[in-house]
Write a protein that holds these residues in place. Structure first.
Motif, PDB file in Angstrom:
ATOM      1  N   HIS A   7       0.833  -1.200   0.000  1.00  0.00           N
ATOM      2  CA  HIS A   7       0.000   0.000   0.000  1.00  0.00           C
ATOM      3  C   HIS A   7       0.867   1.248   0.000  1.00  0.00           C
ATOM      4  N   SER A   8       1.965   1.213   0.741  1.00  0.00           N
ATOM      5  CA  SER A   8       2.862   2.369   0.782  1.00  0.00           C
ATOM      6  C   SER A   8       3.484   2.626  -0.586  1.00  0.00           C
ATOM      7  N   PHE A   9       3.823   1.558  -1.301  1.00  0.00           N
ATOM      8  CA  PHE A   9       4.405   1.708  -2.625  1.00  0.00           C
ATOM      9  C   PHE A   9       3.408   2.353  -3.586  1.00  0.00           C
ATOM     10  N   TYR A  10       2.146   1.899  -3.524  1.00  0.00           N
ATOM     11  CA  TYR A  10       1.121   2.468  -4.380  1.00  0.00           C
ATOM     12  C   TYR A  10       0.871   3.937  -4.027  1.00  0.00           C
ATOM     13  N   LYS A  13       3.417   6.035  -5.579  1.00  0.00           N
ATOM     14  CA  LYS A  13       3.163   6.235  -7.003  1.00  0.00           C
ATOM     15  C   LYS A  13       2.097   7.313  -7.224  1.00  0.00           C
ATOM     16  N   LEU A  14       1.045   7.298  -6.375  1.00  0.00           N
ATOM     17  CA  LEU A  14       0.025   8.325  -6.483  1.00  0.00           C
ATOM     18  C   LEU A  14       0.605   9.714  -6.225  1.00  0.00           C
ATOM     19  N   ASN A  15       1.461   9.818  -5.212  1.00  0.00           N
ATOM     20  CA  ASN A  15       2.099  11.097  -4.918  1.00  0.00           C
ATOM     21  C   ASN A  15       2.971  11.557  -6.089  1.00  0.00           C
ATOM     22  N   LEU A  16       3.636  10.592  -6.717  1.00  0.00           N
ATOM     23  CA  LEU A  16       4.467  10.922  -7.873  1.00  0.00           C
ATOM     24  C   LEU A  16       3.595  11.438  -9.027  1.00  0.00           C
ATOM     25  N   GLY A  24       2.975  20.152 -14.521  1.00  0.00           N
ATOM     26  CA  GLY A  24       2.573  20.300 -15.911  1.00  0.00           C
ATOM     27  C   GLY A  24       2.931  19.117 -16.784  1.00  0.00           C
ATOM     28  N   HIS A  25       3.438  18.034 -16.187  1.00  0.00           N
ATOM     29  CA  HIS A  25       3.775  16.835 -16.961  1.00  0.00           C
ATOM     30  C   HIS A  25       2.519  15.966 -17.046  1.00  0.00           C
ATOM     31  N   SER A  26       1.538  16.472 -17.776  1.00  0.00           N
ATOM     32  CA  SER A  26       0.193  15.895 -17.716  1.00  0.00           C
ATOM     33  C   SER A  26       0.135  14.489 -18.300  1.00  0.00           C
ATOM     34  N   GLN A  27       0.826  14.240 -19.412  1.00  0.00           N
ATOM     35  CA  GLN A  27       0.787  12.924 -20.029  1.00  0.00           C
ATOM     36  C   GLN A  27       1.413  11.872 -19.107  1.00  0.00           C
ATOM     37  N   LYS A  28       2.494  12.249 -18.435  1.00  0.00           N
ATOM     38  CA  LYS A  28       3.121  11.327 -17.476  1.00  0.00           C
ATOM     39  C   LYS A  28       2.162  11.039 -16.326  1.00  0.00           C
ATOM     40  N   ALA A  29       1.435  12.061 -15.883  1.00  0.00           N
ATOM     41  CA  ALA A  29       0.457  11.868 -14.815  1.00  0.00           C
ATOM     42  C   ALA A  29      -0.650  10.914 -15.265  1.00  0.00           C
ATOM     43  N   VAL A  30      -1.103  11.046 -16.521  1.00  0.00           N
ATOM     44  CA  VAL A  30      -2.119  10.130 -17.052  1.00  0.00           C
ATOM     45  C   VAL A  30      -1.633   8.692 -16.969  1.00  0.00           C
ATOM     46  N   GLU A  31      -0.384   8.461 -17.374  1.00  0.00           N
ATOM     47  CA  GLU A  31       0.173   7.109 -17.367  1.00  0.00           C
ATOM     48  C   GLU A  31       0.231   6.534 -15.959  1.00  0.00           C
ATOM     49  N   ILE A  32       0.656   7.340 -14.981  1.00  0.00           N
ATOM     50  CA  ILE A  32       0.793   6.850 -13.603  1.00  0.00           C
ATOM     51  C   ILE A  32      -0.574   6.549 -13.004  1.00  0.00           C
ATOM     52  N   PHE A  33      -1.530   7.473 -13.127  1.00  0.00           N
ATOM     53  CA  PHE A  33      -2.859   7.256 -12.528  1.00  0.00           C
ATOM     54  C   PHE A  33      -3.601   6.118 -13.224  1.00  0.00           C
ATOM     55  N   ALA A  52     -12.402   7.017  -6.062  1.00  0.00           N
ATOM     56  CA  ALA A  52     -12.854   8.329  -6.515  1.00  0.00           C
ATOM     57  C   ALA A  52     -11.707   9.343  -6.477  1.00  0.00           C
ATOM     58  N   TYR A  53     -10.834   9.238  -5.480  1.00  0.00           N
ATOM     59  CA  TYR A  53      -9.681  10.148  -5.396  1.00  0.00           C
ATOM     60  C   TYR A  53      -8.771   9.975  -6.618  1.00  0.00           C
TER      61      TYR A  53
END
Length: 794
Positions: A7-10, A13-16, A24-33, A52-53
């Protein structure tokens, strides 16, 4: 090992992903989420509030890259989960509503942003109290939504309440976190006419950000862009350029040169450079924006991404040179098809691009097609907004202009009157948009021969623009230039030249000596000098203007000015030789010999410029003839009439030769052309494509030539009527001309001749001047594009 470390690892990743989104690295954020979502669904189930978050963040990331439908679907799912699991009034529901309100209307979703935000506001006020900082954030978003609807008064109230909360939160002083709200309020103040107040507020916001983060922080870039818009509203277009260039440098450093966040800045700077005459660099920037969008958004199939690409295509068309009107039409037709395919044929964005397409069609002399495009645009916007909406009035103005191109001046006048009523209702009586409509209505009355009403309408427009912008603004200069022409038709050449000089100083100060608009004004002054018999000065100015327009590539302007130069040279020769009463036949013969020297009316040049606006060129020459007649210069009136007749006859001969040659090439290439309509088919089947295109496109040019003949005959008929009614008037006009010569000496004392010693210009790429304020305003997101057409005083 174990569930806790997993859970901590996930969570890391969410924080990243959140960090990438904030940077502003929106595409990278899309990939991570996107990667985290199924992992959390497996851990908590698909209906857990933690899901939902993630959906909120994923939806915001999709919206940031332009994938609005995916973003909206994520947020809708998040809202349903939060309302079910936490209740309709939970603060997390308010957070999702705030995000959902940011989905643009053109994405194909009918969200009522104002309703969503008012619900979010109620939730936060109930949860935190009415003076909490988080309430101010919703008020700021609500201010933006109200401004989008055009409710600037309510928007201002919302922003001001948000600022008051921020100041209270930060101890009664301005804080860097308030800068965004201050900048957005400044945008609304601009829309309400408070350009100076908006500029002051933006400068204060910029100082706050620079004090907190330094001069090169990315948050400063957006405020610099808005400050550039404020400079434009004040008429300082040169001041816009360094602000946008600085914003671009900051964004390139923060995101790299190929990031989506730079697209709007490339477009904005390109638009300013286009208006300042730097057409080559402007086009390069817009093309760069287009390539970035194709690369980053081309893989998405949603309407939002398609619209973003299509909008850049529209601006790319705007940067195209005037000698390629068909290319502009083709590009805009492609943009319309993209938007229709994604958003539907009745979408308002289709209507707005159809207005651009209609204008391009008119420039390509495809008048009926222009009327068709503008008529469809009006119907689309009326169906969406109703007949009393300003966007509808704007579309009606463009349709009226199309009617004018077709010679339907009464229709143009009547439609502009309707548009003026709506514009006044929307903006009040003292707004520049009202001045724009008055100016356009004046042009319609001028074409109908109602000089008195024309003068009244232009004077009203000038008064409004001066009160709104001050003296040093291009819109004011346009009105002064138009007013000058009306004095010319009254025979008051001294007053006409005085006003032309005044307009020239404004244009040179704001746009530079080398801008096409400045040179256009120089040409007007050269005509004034020609009428006042300062022939050698007129020859010099015409020569300078021809060189300038040759560098720009505006063939129509060059041809008109060449005729003017020939006439001035013949006048100078007669003046130097003391031939005040040269026989009419001899003068006409010498003038025709002068016309025949032109290098511009050649077969090869006309073949490459089949979209010359011959009707407009003929009309200008005949208007010059009418003005000269009003000023008591019958000799010049005859010369300009001869120029118009020569232009039409030469173009008619060239058109006939080109058509025969193209037909022969088609027959040799394919053995076709048995029927006239096969010429069009030959575009794709002939081996000689250029000749085939020429044959197909000479039809509109031939029709223009026939209409130009009609223009000349109508003017001659009107002239005969005028001569029969006004023999006594001739003596008064001669007296007026003598008075004008005296005025000229006085005006030259006020405006020294050194002001006309203009620098030569290099290769610039810009067309005729049309509403800089409105055009750049639209480019920077401040409202609808609207032309203020400065109808030529000739």
């Amino acid at each position: 090992g174990g569930e806790l470390s997993k859970h901590s690892f996930y969570a890391m990743k969410l924080n990243l992903g959140t960090a990438h989104l904030q940077l502003g690295h929106s595409q990278k954020a899309v990939e991570i989420f996107t990667a985290c979502l199924p992992l959390y669904e497996e851990m908590f189930g698909k209906e857990h509030h933690q899901i939902a978050y993630i959906l909120d963040n994923l939806g915001a990331s999709h919206i940031a890259v332009g994938d609005h439908p995916k973003g909206a679907k994520c947020l809708q799912r998040s809202l349903a989960i939060n309302e079910t699991q936490l209740g309709r009034d939970h603060v997390r529901v308010g957070d999702t509503l705030l995000l959902l309100a940011k989905v643009p209307s053109h994405a194909g979703f009918n969200f009522d942003a104002e309703a969503l935000l008012r619900r979010a506001l109620t939730i936060r006020e109930k949860s935190f109290g009415k003076e909490h900082n988080s309430v101010a954030l919703v008020l700021e978003a609500l201010g933006a939504a109200l401004a989008q609807k055009g409710d600037y008064v309510a928007s201002t109230t919302s922003y001001q309440r948000a600022l008051a909360i921020f100041r209270h939160h930060y101890g009664g002083t301005n804080h860097w976190a308030m800068a965004s709200c201050m900048a957005n309020l400044a945008d609304v103040l601009l829309a309400r006419g408070g350009a100076a107040e908006a500029r002051t507020m933006l400068e204060a916001a910029l100082r706050l950000l620079e004090g907190q983060f330094g001069a090169e922080h990315v948050q400063s870039a957006q405020v610099l862009i808005q400050l550039a818009k404020a400079h434009g509203a004040c008429g300082n277009y040169k001041g816009m350029k360094p602000l946008l260039e600085r914003a671009l440098r900051i964004q390139e450093k923060a995101f790299g040169p190929d990031h989506l966040n730079l697209v709007s800045t490339y477009r904005n700077l390109g638009g300013v450079l286009q208006q300042l005459g730097e057409g080559g660099r402007a086009r390069a920037l817009v093309e760069r924006a287009y390539k970035i969008q194709e690369k980053q958004l081309g893989k998405h199939s949603d309407g939002g991404s398609a619209w973003m690409i299509a909008f850049t295509m529209v601006q790319l068309a705007q940067t195209m040179k005037g000698d390629n009107p068909d290319g502009k039409v083709d590009l805009l037709e492609k943009a319309v098809k993209i938007i229709e395919a994604k958003l539907g044929a009745a979408n308002t964005q289709v209507g707005k691009v159809l207005m651009e397409l209609g204008n391009a069609a008119l420039a390509a002399t495809r008048y009926e097609y222009g009327v068709e495009c503008h008529t469809r645009a009006v119907k689309i916007l009326e169906a969406e907004f109703g007949p009393a909406h300003f966007d509808v009035a704007l579309a009606q103005g463009y349709l009226a202009d199309a009617h004018g191109h077709c010679g339907w001046y009464a229709k143009k006048r009547d439609m502009l009157r309707k548009a003026l009523v709506v514009t006044r209702k929307h903006f009040g009586d003292r707004h520049p948009q009202v001045a724009m409509q008055l100016n356009n209505l004046a042009a319609a009355h001028e074409m109908l021969g109602d000089r008195k009403e024309t003068l009244s309408l232009i004077s009203q427009a000038l008064e409004i623009n001066r009160a709104y912008f001050g003296e040093n603004h291009p819109n004011v200069a346009i009105n002064i230039k138009n007013l000058a022409g009306q004095f010319g038709y009254q025979g008051n050449v001294g007053k006409m030249m005085e006003l032309h000089m005044s307009a020239l100083r404004i244009f040179q100060r704001l746009l530079g000596h080398g801008h096409p608009t400045s040179w256009d004004c120089v040409a007007d002054i050269a005509i004034d000098k020609l009428i006042l018999r300062s022939n050698l000065e007129a020859v010099t100015l015409f020569s300078q203007a021809i060189t300038a327009f040759s560098n720009i590539g505006l063939l129509s302007n060059i041809i008109i000015l060449f005729f003017c130069q020939c006439i001035a040279e013949e006048q100078a020769k007669s003046q130097l030789q003391g031939q005040a009463a040269t026989r009419k036949g001899t003068a006409a013969s010498r003038l025709r010999q002068s016309f025949e020297r032109t290098k511009h009316l050649k077969e090869s040049m006309i073949a490459d410029n089949c979209n010359l606006n011959v009707v407009e060129m003929t009309t200008i020459l005949m208007n010059l003839a009418e003005m000269c007649q009003a000023c008591g210069r019958a000799d010049l009136q005859e010369s300009f009439t001869a120029a118009a007749e020569y232009l039409v006859s030469v173009l008619e001969g060239i058109t006939h030769k080109l058509a025969l040659k193209a037909t022969a090439n088609i027959e040799n290439g394919e053995g076709r052309n048995e029927k006239a309509d096969e010429v069009k088919d030959a575009r794709t089947t002939s081996s000689n494509r250029k000749a085939a295109i020429t044959a197909a496109d000479l039809g509109p040019l031939s029709r223009q030539i026939q209409r130009s003949k009609l223009v000349i005959e109508q003017w001659k008929s009107k002239q005969k009527t005028s001569i029969a009614a006004g023999s006594d008037e001739t003596q008064q006009q001669q007296q007026g001309l003598q008075h004008s010569v005296k005025e000229r000496k006085q005006s030259l004392a006020v405006f020294p001749s050194r002001e006309l010693a203009l620098v030569s210009i290099g290769a610039l790429g810009a067309g005729a001047f049309v509403a800089l304020a409105a055009g750049i305003w639209y480019l920077l997101g401040g409202g609808s594009s609207a032309q203020q057409r400065g109808h030529r005083p000739q």
